[in-house]
Design a protein around this motif. Sequence first.
Motif, PDB file in Angstrom:
ATOM      1  N   GLY A 193      29.987 -20.792  13.948  1.00 41.71           N
ATOM      2  CA  GLY A 193      29.874 -19.730  12.944  1.00 41.71           C
ATOM      3  C   GLY A 193      30.442 -20.114  11.588  1.00 41.71           C
ATOM      4  O   GLY A 193      30.570 -19.269  10.712  1.00 41.71           O
ATOM      5  N   ARG A 194      30.749 -21.414  11.416  1.00 38.40           N
ATOM      6  CA  ARG A 194      31.415 -21.814  10.173  1.00 38.40           C
ATOM      7  C   ARG A 194      30.541 -21.592   8.927  1.00 38.40           C
ATOM      8  O   ARG A 194      31.049 -21.223   7.870  1.00 38.40           O
ATOM      9  N   TRP A 195      29.225 -21.797   9.058  1.00 36.53           N
ATOM     10  CA  TRP A 195      28.372 -21.598   7.890  1.00 36.53           C
ATOM     11  C   TRP A 195      28.195 -20.118   7.588  1.00 36.53           C
ATOM     12  O   TRP A 195      28.086 -19.727   6.422  1.00 36.53           O
ATOM     13  N   ALA A 196      28.191 -19.279   8.616  1.00 41.50           N
ATOM     14  CA  ALA A 196      28.154 -17.833   8.387  1.00 41.50           C
ATOM     15  C   ALA A 196      29.436 -17.388   7.694  1.00 41.50           C
ATOM     16  O   ALA A 196      29.420 -16.521   6.808  1.00 41.50           O
ATOM     17  N   PHE A 197      30.555 -18.000   8.088  1.00 38.99           N
ATOM     18  CA  PHE A 197      31.835 -17.732   7.431  1.00 38.99           C
ATOM     19  C   PHE A 197      31.740 -18.102   5.951  1.00 38.99           C
ATOM     20  O   PHE A 197      32.180 -17.350   5.071  1.00 38.99           O
ATOM     21  N   GLY A 198      31.151 -19.274   5.675  1.00 38.49           N
ATOM     22  CA  GLY A 198      31.003 -19.725   4.296  1.00 38.49           C
ATOM     23  C   GLY A 198      30.130 -18.795   3.477  1.00 38.49           C
ATOM     24  O   GLY A 198      30.436 -18.493   2.317  1.00 38.49           O
TER      25      GLY A 198
END
Length: 201
Positions: A143-148
Amino acid sequence: MLLSYLAGFGASLGLIVVIGAQNAFVLRQGIKREWVLPVVVLCALSDAVLIFAGVAGIGAAVQGAPVVLQVIRWVGAAFLLTYGFFAAKRALRPGALRAAAGAGGATLGATLATVLALTWLNPHVYLDTLVLLGSLANAQGDGRWAFGVGAASASALWFPLIGYGARALSGFFARPASWRVLDGAVAVLMVGLAGMLLFGG
């Protein structure tokens, strides 16, 4: 993914909703109604670039090269002191202050150059975006890109909010004395931030 997005949005908002050099400049441009759209777009895009660079893992590389942050720290402090000096000069000469847009204001190029300097010469922005938000994003796993995206969305909301929301204060700042107070406060803020960079470690 939604939870990661919301986590990024909240973390980023918590970091940028602080009166700093960049926010103070955006607020001033909003009150003057001068180049507001280019300023808020450039601020949001700069934040997005830094945030996604942190998500991509560049923050770890910056953290491992402290000399880079040291150089940015000294250059940034010099810039803030210079900006603070000119703000103090405006505060001491209220006759030179203008609340109306386009009344002898800075050119678009000069305005955007100031925004870039206030953003990219501030070592705290690297620590906040590349290192802190980057670390938080990578802790989200898939989910790191959603976080970004969530973190970048917070910037995209915040800067137009203060840039265009400042127009509600335009009546108050129609008086030169009000500009004197604002520029005096900006001068103190800039010098204080420079001191934090130089002596805060």
